[in-house]
Scaffold this active site. Structure first.
Site, PDB file in Angstrom:
ATOM      1  N   GLU A 190       0.884  -1.176   0.000  1.00  0.00           N
ATOM      2  CA  GLU A 190       0.000   0.000   0.000  1.00  0.00           C
ATOM      3  C   GLU A 190       0.912   1.213   0.000  1.00  0.00           C
ATOM      4  O   GLU A 190       1.523   1.544   1.022  1.00  0.00           O
ATOM      5  CB  GLU A 190      -0.895  -0.012   1.247  1.00  0.00           C
ATOM      6  CG  GLU A 190      -1.810  -1.212   1.346  1.00  0.00           C
ATOM      7  CD  GLU A 190      -2.909  -1.228   0.296  1.00  0.00           C
ATOM      8  OE1 GLU A 190      -3.133  -0.193  -0.354  1.00  0.00           O
ATOM      9  OE2 GLU A 190      -3.528  -2.278   0.122  1.00  0.00           O
ATOM     10  N   CYS A 219      -2.467   8.848   2.786  1.00  0.00           N
ATOM     11  CA  CYS A 219      -2.099   8.377   1.448  1.00  0.00           C
ATOM     12  C   CYS A 219      -3.148   8.796   0.434  1.00  0.00           C
ATOM     13  O   CYS A 219      -2.855   8.980  -0.726  1.00  0.00           O
ATOM     14  CB  CYS A 219      -1.943   6.870   1.457  1.00  0.00           C
ATOM     15  SG  CYS A 219      -3.306   6.073   2.294  1.00  0.00           S
TER      16      CYS A 219
HETATM   17  P1  NDP Z   1       8.433   4.502   4.606  1.00  0.00           P
HETATM   18  O1  NDP Z   1       8.420   3.741   3.351  1.00  0.00           O
HETATM   19  O2  NDP Z   1       9.597   5.337   4.924  1.00  0.00           O
HETATM   20  O3  NDP Z   1       8.222   3.532   5.872  1.00  0.00           O
HETATM   21  C1  NDP Z   1       7.125   2.650   5.991  1.00  0.00           C
HETATM   22  C2  NDP Z   1       7.456   1.542   6.987  1.00  0.00           C
HETATM   23  O4  NDP Z   1       8.526   0.752   6.489  1.00  0.00           O
HETATM   24  C3  NDP Z   1       7.924   2.062   8.339  1.00  0.00           C
HETATM   25  O5  NDP Z   1       7.471   1.189   9.357  1.00  0.00           O
HETATM   26  C4  NDP Z   1       9.430   1.996   8.198  1.00  0.00           C
HETATM   27  O6  NDP Z   1      10.070   1.944   9.430  1.00  0.00           O
HETATM   28  C5  NDP Z   1       9.581   0.697   7.443  1.00  0.00           C
HETATM   29  N1  NDP Z   1      10.834   0.544   6.714  1.00  0.00           N
HETATM   30  C6  NDP Z   1      11.690   1.504   6.279  1.00  0.00           C
HETATM   31  N2  NDP Z   1      12.713   0.941   5.592  1.00  0.00           N
HETATM   32  C7  NDP Z   1      12.495  -0.397   5.590  1.00  0.00           C
HETATM   33  C8  NDP Z   1      13.178  -1.513   5.029  1.00  0.00           C
HETATM   34  N3  NDP Z   1      14.291  -1.383   4.310  1.00  0.00           N
HETATM   35  N4  NDP Z   1      12.654  -2.739   5.214  1.00  0.00           N
HETATM   36  C9  NDP Z   1      11.502  -2.906   5.902  1.00  0.00           C
HETATM   37  N5  NDP Z   1      10.821  -1.896   6.470  1.00  0.00           N
HETATM   38  C10 NDP Z   1      11.285  -0.645   6.294  1.00  0.00           C
HETATM   39  O7  NDP Z   1       7.104   5.348   4.544  1.00  0.00           O
HETATM   40  P2  NDP Z   1       6.686   6.558   5.421  1.00  0.00           P
HETATM   41  O8  NDP Z   1       6.787   6.163   6.850  1.00  0.00           O
HETATM   42  O9  NDP Z   1       7.373   7.782   4.963  1.00  0.00           O
HETATM   43  O10 NDP Z   1       5.124   6.634   5.062  1.00  0.00           O
HETATM   44  C11 NDP Z   1       4.606   7.534   4.165  1.00  0.00           C
HETATM   45  C12 NDP Z   1       4.195   6.827   2.891  1.00  0.00           C
HETATM   46  O11 NDP Z   1       3.216   5.826   3.160  1.00  0.00           O
HETATM   47  C13 NDP Z   1       3.545   7.783   1.919  1.00  0.00           C
HETATM   48  O12 NDP Z   1       4.067   7.603   0.634  1.00  0.00           O
HETATM   49  C14 NDP Z   1       2.073   7.368   1.964  1.00  0.00           C
HETATM   50  O13 NDP Z   1       1.371   7.712   0.807  1.00  0.00           O
HETATM   51  C15 NDP Z   1       2.186   5.910   2.199  1.00  0.00           C
HETATM   52  N6  NDP Z   1       0.932   5.365   2.732  1.00  0.00           N
HETATM   53  C16 NDP Z   1       0.150   4.576   1.929  1.00  0.00           C
HETATM   54  C17 NDP Z   1      -1.079   4.107   2.369  1.00  0.00           C
HETATM   55  C18 NDP Z   1      -1.926   3.250   1.497  1.00  0.00           C
HETATM   56  O14 NDP Z   1      -2.892   2.664   2.008  1.00  0.00           O
HETATM   57  N7  NDP Z   1      -1.648   3.114   0.213  1.00  0.00           N
HETATM   58  C19 NDP Z   1      -1.584   4.452   3.704  1.00  0.00           C
HETATM   59  C20 NDP Z   1      -0.673   5.253   4.467  1.00  0.00           C
HETATM   60  C21 NDP Z   1       0.549   5.694   3.986  1.00  0.00           C
HETATM   61  P3  NDP Z   1      10.518   3.312  10.124  1.00  0.00           P
HETATM   62  O15 NDP Z   1       9.366   4.276  10.058  1.00  0.00           O
HETATM   63  O16 NDP Z   1      10.779   2.879  11.502  1.00  0.00           O
HETATM   64  O17 NDP Z   1      11.693   3.812   9.367  1.00  0.00           O
END
Ligand code: NDP
Length: 520
Positions: A241, A275
């Site tokens: 997502e 999102c």
């Molecule tokens: P990120 O991609 O930075 O992080 C998402 C999650 O992945 C966090 O828990 C993060 O941990 C974790 N993570 C980061 N790097 C890794 C890795 N290499 N391997 C595994 N896990 C990892 O996203 P954001 O937190 O910046 O979220 C914002 C984004 O999410 C926006 O683009 C938004 O549109 C999208 N989004 C989409 C939704 C949907 O339903 N389509 C709903 C909500 C948001 P940590 O935060 O601890 O670094």
């Protein structure tokens, strides 16, 4: 700020609105993450055998825990994410409670064995049904923007389908993640059916590396690609997502008062960090001035501040990194010649709700995801132009179309490349747990919510039974020239799916079957 200055083995969670420390959690090491997945796999052996009635009882008990602690949970969400306390209830707690009751009550029916049609094969005495098996351990990696409702909803769907779960919350919202684990524990779930590991991106990577049976990921396109690549090493399937740049199209026959209210909520709720928030508004030329005036008036009335006061509509951004992106995008709009009608400034981690006019799709900030409280407005002349502008994006998560002409609304909706399109509504359908959620194009792969989302969490097994198991099949060995003649004829008869066309094949089939008998 909220992006946690931390010792290597601990995360400090901050309230982005006040800068106060919420608390500290230990980073789960990769070995411990692996052990959690192993424990989840062991717990799965028993959990998969529980009845739907038992799973329902436990999920409904978890609802009661949430209902008893609603205000505390909402304050925790608000403290860790910066969003208003009221919005934590309306956009996270209320929708997930609805999702919980729905899947608790309906999962059994949605996952009941289903007979499926097999056409002419049924005349040969065969039947087919599909039974659904749980997958095993589901790894859930959510973003920080809806830190309660997204992982909790996915966990509930997973356990109702018979899976166990390991959640790795965002490093910005670890205490909300731990709260989810506590809710399942208080509800009486057996040990290790729902576990929470804490840490930053590396802990998420360790969870993928530990080879759970499915990854439910919510986050950015870049991380989604990294996770899909890492998961592929173990053939772990993923639901991704990802981001959005969601358009709102307002025709000049729309109820402009309503459309203005929807645009303001759709663009500014959760400080624009949804999102599916409205990231681009296209209004038909004749209605542009009127709609913009209404939007600016409504924006002027919004109170911004620390989210624990009830009349605050806009809270803080979740992190400095996010705020910088918003500043950069507003600056890009300014440089490119767009006009800032209201807002356009940040203070601390608060960024004013900002309405921008004279935007065009050529501007970078109309193409990249902002994820902040900005509402850029562009104009269009015709229906075709509106559709073209809306589809001119790498993303396709949601969209909305505003018009009093419902036929036009539905016609336009179906031409928009997005996973959910609303007519005269905006953003909120993630809150309807019965409907599928997911993106087209770079907004994601797979679905959460709805039947489609539940089916992501099981593997279908096809059970095929031959009830007249007395004759060999015509396509068995040994082959012969009679066999090949029959196969050839089958292509135009049996394979047509038509009974009438297949009747002339019967004598040849009987000859072929006799041949097989003789060959014994
Ligand atoms: P990120 O991609 O930075 O992080 C998402 C999650 O992945 C966090 O828990 C993060 O941990 C974790 N993570 C980061 N790097 C890794 C890795 N290499 N391997 C595994 N896990 C990892 O996203 P954001 O937190 O910046 O979220 C914002 C984004 O999410 C926006 O683009 C938004 O549109 C999208 N989004 C989409 C939704 C949907 O339903 N389509 C709903 C909500 C948001 P940590 O935060 O601890 O670094």
């Amino acid at each position: 700020m909220n992006a946690a200055p931390r010792a290597s083995d601990e995360i400090i969670s901050f309230d982005p609105a006040t800068g106060k420390e919420v608390g500290r959690v230990t980073v789960t090491s990769p070995e411990e993450v692996k052990a959690a997945v192993a424990r989840g796999r062991e717990a799965f052996q028993e959990w998969r055998k529980t009845s739907f009635a038992e799973r329902k009882r436990l999920v409904m008990a978890a609802r009661e825990v949430i209902l008893a602690e609603t205000d505390d949970i909402a304050h925790l969400i608000s403290d860790e994410s910066g969003k208003p306390f009221g919005e934590a209830i309306s956009m996270e707690i209320a929708p997930v409670l609805d999702l919980m009751q729905f899947f608790a009550k309906k999962a059994q029916k949605l996952l009941a064995p289903k007979r499926i049609g097999i056409g002419l094969y049924a005349l040969l005495g065969r039947s087919s049904k599909i039974v659904y098996h749980p997958l095993g351990v589901v790894g859930i990696i959510p973003a920080w923007n809806y830190p309660f409702s997204i992982p909790l909803g996915e966990a509930v769907m997973s356990v109702m389908a018979g899976n166990t779960v390991v959640i790795k919350p965002s490093e910005l919202t670890p205490f909300v993640g731990l709260k989810i684990g506590e809710i399942f524990e208080k509800a009486g779930f057996p040990a290790n059916v729902v576990q929470v590991v804490t840490g930053a991106g590396e802990t998420g990577a360790a969870l993928v590396e530990a080879a759970p049976d499915k990854i439910m990921f919510t986050g950015s396109v870049a991380t989604g690609k990294r996770i899909a690549a890492a998961a592929a090493k173990n053939l772990t399937s993923t639901v991704l997502e990802l981001g959005g740049k969601d358009p709102m199209i307002v025709f000049d026959d729309a109820n402009l008062e309503l459309a203005a209210g929807a645009a303001v909520w759709g663009a500014f709720c959760n400080s624009g960090q949804s999102c599916s928030s409205v990231e681009r508004l296209y209004v038909q030329e004749g209605a542009a001035a009127d709609l913009t005036r209404k939007i600016v008036e409504k924006t002027r009335q919004l109170k911004q501040g620390v989210g624990d006061t009830e009349d605050i509509s806009i809270g803080a951004m979740s992190s400095e990194r996010q705020l910088k992106i918003v500043e950069d995008h507003v600056e890009d709009f300014r440089r490119a010649g767009a006009k800032i009608e209201i807002g356009g400034r940040g203070k601390g981690l608060f960024y004013e709700p900002t309405v921008i006019t004279d935007a065009t799709n050529e501007m970078r900030a109309m193409r990249d995801e902002t994820f902040g409280p900005t509402l850029p407005i562009a104009t269009f002349k015709t229906e075709e132009e509106a559709i073209r502008l809306a589809n001119d994006s790498e993303f396709g998560l949601t969209a909305s179309v505003w018009t009093r002409d419902y036929a036009k609304g539905k016609r336009v909706a179906q031409q928009i490349e997005a996973g959910s399109v609303c007519v005269n509504e905006v953003l909120y359908t993630h809150g309807i747990g019965t409907t599928p959620w997911g993106g087209f194009k770079n907004s994601g792969r797979g679905r959460t919510h709805g039947t489609e989302g539940l089916l992501e969490l099981v593997q279908p097994q096809h059970i095929h039974v031959n009830r007249i198991a007395v004759l060999p099949d015509a396509w068995w060995m040994p082959y012969s020239s009679k066999a090949v003649a029959t196969f050839r004829k089958m292509t135009r008869t049996f394979s047509s799916g038509s009974l009438i066309k297949t009747v002339p094949l019967i004598p040849q089939l009987l000859i072929r079957i006799r041949e097989l008998f003789k060959a014994k």
